[in-house]
Motif scaffolding. Structure first.
Motif, PDB file in Angstrom:
ATOM      1  N   ALA A 178      -1.797  -5.470 -25.952  1.00 18.61           N
ATOM      2  CA  ALA A 178      -2.329  -4.194 -26.432  1.00 18.61           C
ATOM      3  C   ALA A 178      -3.828  -4.266 -26.731  1.00 18.61           C
ATOM      4  CB  ALA A 178      -1.576  -3.777 -27.696  1.00 18.61           C
ATOM      5  N   ASP A 179      -4.442  -5.409 -26.452  1.00 16.29           N
ATOM      6  CA  ASP A 179      -5.862  -5.623 -26.758  1.00 16.29           C
ATOM      7  C   ASP A 179      -6.721  -5.030 -25.639  1.00 16.29           C
ATOM      8  OD1 ASP A 179      -8.427  -6.604 -27.246  1.00 16.29           O
ATOM      9  OD2 ASP A 179      -7.723  -8.574 -27.887  1.00 16.29           O
ATOM     10  N   PRO A 180      -7.603  -4.068 -25.945  1.00 14.39           N
ATOM     11  CA  PRO A 180      -8.432  -3.463 -24.891  1.00 14.39           C
ATOM     12  C   PRO A 180      -9.383  -4.446 -24.214  1.00 14.39           C
ATOM     13  CG  PRO A 180      -9.150  -2.743 -27.070  1.00 14.39           C
ATOM     14  CD  PRO A 180      -7.855  -3.462 -27.267  1.00 14.39           C
ATOM     15  N   ARG A 181      -9.559  -5.622 -24.807  1.00 14.87           N
ATOM     16  CA  ARG A 181     -10.406  -6.634 -24.174  1.00 14.87           C
ATOM     17  C   ARG A 181      -9.811  -7.123 -22.857  1.00 14.87           C
ATOM     18  NH1 ARG A 181     -11.258 -12.438 -24.958  1.00 14.87           N
ATOM     19  NH2 ARG A 181      -9.519 -12.505 -26.418  1.00 14.87           N
ATOM     20  N   PHE A 182      -8.503  -7.084 -22.745  1.00 16.89           N
ATOM     21  CA  PHE A 182      -7.832  -7.530 -21.524  1.00 16.89           C
ATOM     22  C   PHE A 182      -7.514  -6.306 -20.677  1.00 16.89           C
ATOM     23  CE2 PHE A 182      -6.826 -10.775 -24.728  1.00 16.89           C
ATOM     24  CZ  PHE A 182      -7.413 -11.868 -24.121  1.00 16.89           C
ATOM     25  N   THR A 183      -8.098  -6.250 -19.499  1.00 18.96           N
ATOM     26  CA  THR A 183      -8.018  -5.031 -18.690  1.00 18.96           C
ATOM     27  C   THR A 183      -7.262  -5.195 -17.384  1.00 18.96           C
ATOM     28  OG1 THR A 183     -10.145  -5.531 -17.633  1.00 18.96           O
ATOM     29  CG2 THR A 183     -10.199  -4.204 -19.653  1.00 18.96           C
ATOM     30  N   ARG A 184      -7.014  -6.436 -16.967  1.00 17.44           N
ATOM     31  CA  ARG A 184      -6.355  -6.612 -15.673  1.00 17.44           C
ATOM     32  C   ARG A 184      -5.572  -7.913 -15.643  1.00 17.44           C
ATOM     33  NH1 ARG A 184      -9.361  -9.847 -11.931  1.00 17.44           N
ATOM     34  NH2 ARG A 184     -11.260 -10.696 -12.886  1.00 17.44           N
ATOM     35  N   THR A 185      -4.728  -8.039 -14.608  1.00 17.10           N
ATOM     36  CA  THR A 185      -3.944  -9.250 -14.392  1.00 17.10           C
ATOM     37  C   THR A 185      -4.369  -9.898 -13.079  1.00 17.10           C
ATOM     38  OG1 THR A 185      -2.171  -8.159 -13.149  1.00 17.10           O
ATOM     39  CG2 THR A 185      -1.974  -8.189 -15.562  1.00 17.10           C
ATOM     40  N   ALA A 186      -4.001 -11.157 -12.923  1.00 14.71           N
ATOM     41  CA  ALA A 186      -4.273 -11.871 -11.677  1.00 14.71           C
ATOM     42  C   ALA A 186      -3.253 -12.988 -11.518  1.00 14.71           C
ATOM     43  CB  ALA A 186      -5.690 -12.449 -11.669  1.00 14.71           C
ATOM     44  N   MET A 187      -3.073 -13.432 -10.274  1.00 18.53           N
ATOM     45  CA  MET A 187      -2.220 -14.576  -9.993  1.00 18.53           C
ATOM     46  C   MET A 187      -3.004 -15.854 -10.219  1.00 18.53           C
ATOM     47  SD  MET A 187       0.665 -13.224  -9.168  1.00 18.53           S
ATOM     48  CE  MET A 187       1.514 -14.704  -8.583  1.00 18.53           C
ATOM     49  N   THR A 188      -2.321 -16.871 -10.752  1.00 17.09           N
ATOM     50  CA  THR A 188      -2.994 -18.133 -11.040  1.00 17.09           C
ATOM     51  C   THR A 188      -2.012 -19.296 -11.004  1.00 17.09           C
ATOM     52  OG1 THR A 188      -4.373 -19.319 -12.650  1.00 17.09           O
ATOM     53  CG2 THR A 188      -2.640 -17.901 -13.536  1.00 17.09           C
ATOM     54  N   ARG A 189      -2.512 -20.474 -10.650  1.00 19.76           N
ATOM     55  CA  ARG A 189      -1.767 -21.725 -10.821  1.00 19.76           C
ATOM     56  C   ARG A 189      -2.310 -22.518 -12.012  1.00 19.76           C
ATOM     57  NH1 ARG A 189      -2.090 -22.730  -4.831  1.00 19.76           N
ATOM     58  NH2 ARG A 189      -0.013 -22.399  -3.946  1.00 19.76           N
ATOM     59  N   ALA A 190      -3.278 -21.969 -12.730  1.00 20.20           N
ATOM     60  CA  ALA A 190      -4.024 -22.744 -13.719  1.00 20.20           C
ATOM     61  C   ALA A 190      -3.153 -23.292 -14.837  1.00 20.20           C
ATOM     62  CB  ALA A 190      -5.142 -21.883 -14.316  1.00 20.20           C
TER      63      ALA A 190
END
Length: 331
Positions: A244-256
């Motif tokens: 719910a934090d507006p600082r985070f705006t998108r997702t991505a795929m990762t193996r990290a």
């Protein structure tokens, strides 16, 4: 027979608690425990806790043992890369351990006293294992991300069709970052290629999404991120807050974080380390585990695996039974 065509996705690592699964089941949907990263004994304990909370049917999801050809030098190099992160957090990076996820013991234990549903991720077991579960009365579900994987799971009773929008680990049979179709396209492709009932998964977070999945021919919609912020969820406080934090705006795929492709909120760790993480599962999971635990304890969202599907902004902090009711409103 389920009252509502909604499946609560199995979320490994403690997120799918017995309390969450039982609440979903009591609401007339299908809840799933995630057995990934747990021993057979711990999985059995969660099954018994869930049975103590509800008499409704529920499922257990198993990770298939890793088939990755591990490049130990690449894993060691990645571990070295994370040393400054670990030092800042006051921990040491972890070291790789067993890659079978206690598979044999889990299968033996579940066959002795199976839940109503058993699903598999990262591949599909041999026909002997599948038939053994079916003889014991369990419904067997395969997680697939392509029509070809659906054909390989011909002995499954149903297929969970996971599209590109899905949060957390991609359930592909192979550890690949190749493209996966959106769930709506994938449902059409799998229905054309396979005979089994289809459960749609990937970014489905509203009643309209569920109704659309059913209109495409799915028998149910599987939702994971929609339940992450529920009070019954075992997701960490920092994870719930980040959704719910507006600082985070998108997702991505990762193996990290784990060495296998997974979708999460784009934080600093994901942005800085995704390009260097090797295709080495679960070795990378073990290496990053102490860092992630320390980050969660500190409330540092920039070093935690913030798994989330593309519709993460729609997740609410309502109790699970209310989430089920909202998802099923148009079904």
């Amino acid at each position: 027979m389920l009252e509502h065509p909604v499946v609560q996705a199995p979320m490994a690592g403690g997120t799918s608690t017995p309390e969450l699964v039982a609440a979903v089941a009591r609401a007339g949907a299908l809840g799933f425990l995630g057995a990934g990263y747990k021993t057979a004994a711990a999985t059995r304990a969660e099954i018994e806790r869930t049975r103590g909370l509800t008499g409704e049917p529920f499922g257990v999801n198993l990770f298939m043992p890793s088939r990755d050809g591990i490049d130990d030098a690449a894993v060691a190099a990645y571990r070295d890369r994370l040393l400054p992160e670990a030092e800042r957090l006051g921990v040491e990076p972890g070291t790789p351990r067993a890659r079978d996820d206690d598979w044999d013991a889990k299968v033996a234990d579940l066959l002795a006293d199976p839940p109503a549903y058993v699903s598999f991720t990262f591949g599909f077991p041999s026909d002997d294992v599948v038939r053994a579960f079916q003889r014991r009365g369990a419904v067997v579900i395969a997680t697939v991300t392509s029509a070809d994987e659906a054909r390989q799971a011909a002995s499954a009773d149903a297929l969970c069709v996971q599209g590109a929008e899905a949060g957390a680990h991609r359930g592909s049979f192979a550890n690949t970052l190749g493209d996966v179709p959106p769930v709506r396209d994938l449902v059409r492709a799998v229905r054309h290629a396979a005979r089994q009932p289809v459960i749609a998964a990937g970014g489905l977070a509203t009643a309209a999404h569920v109704a659309e999945a059913l209109a495409l021919g799915a028998v149910a919609a599987q939702c994971g991120t929609a339940f992450l912020r529920c009070p019954e969820s075992g997701a960490s406080t920092v994870h719930k807050a980040a959704l719910a934090d507006p600082r985070f705006t998108r997702t991505a795929m990762t193996r990290a974080f784990s060495g296998r492709p997974a979708r999460g909120l784009v934080n600093r760790f994901l942005a800085e380390h995704s390009g260097e993480a090797p295709a080495a599962y679960p070795d990378v999971h073990y290496v990053t585990s102490p860092l992630r635990k320390a980050g969660a304890a500190r409330g540092d969202a920039d070093v935690v695996n913030l798994w989330a599907g593309e519709s993460f902004r729609l997740a609410s902090d309502a109790p699970a039974e209310q989430v089920v009711a909202a998802l099923a409103a148009d079904a």
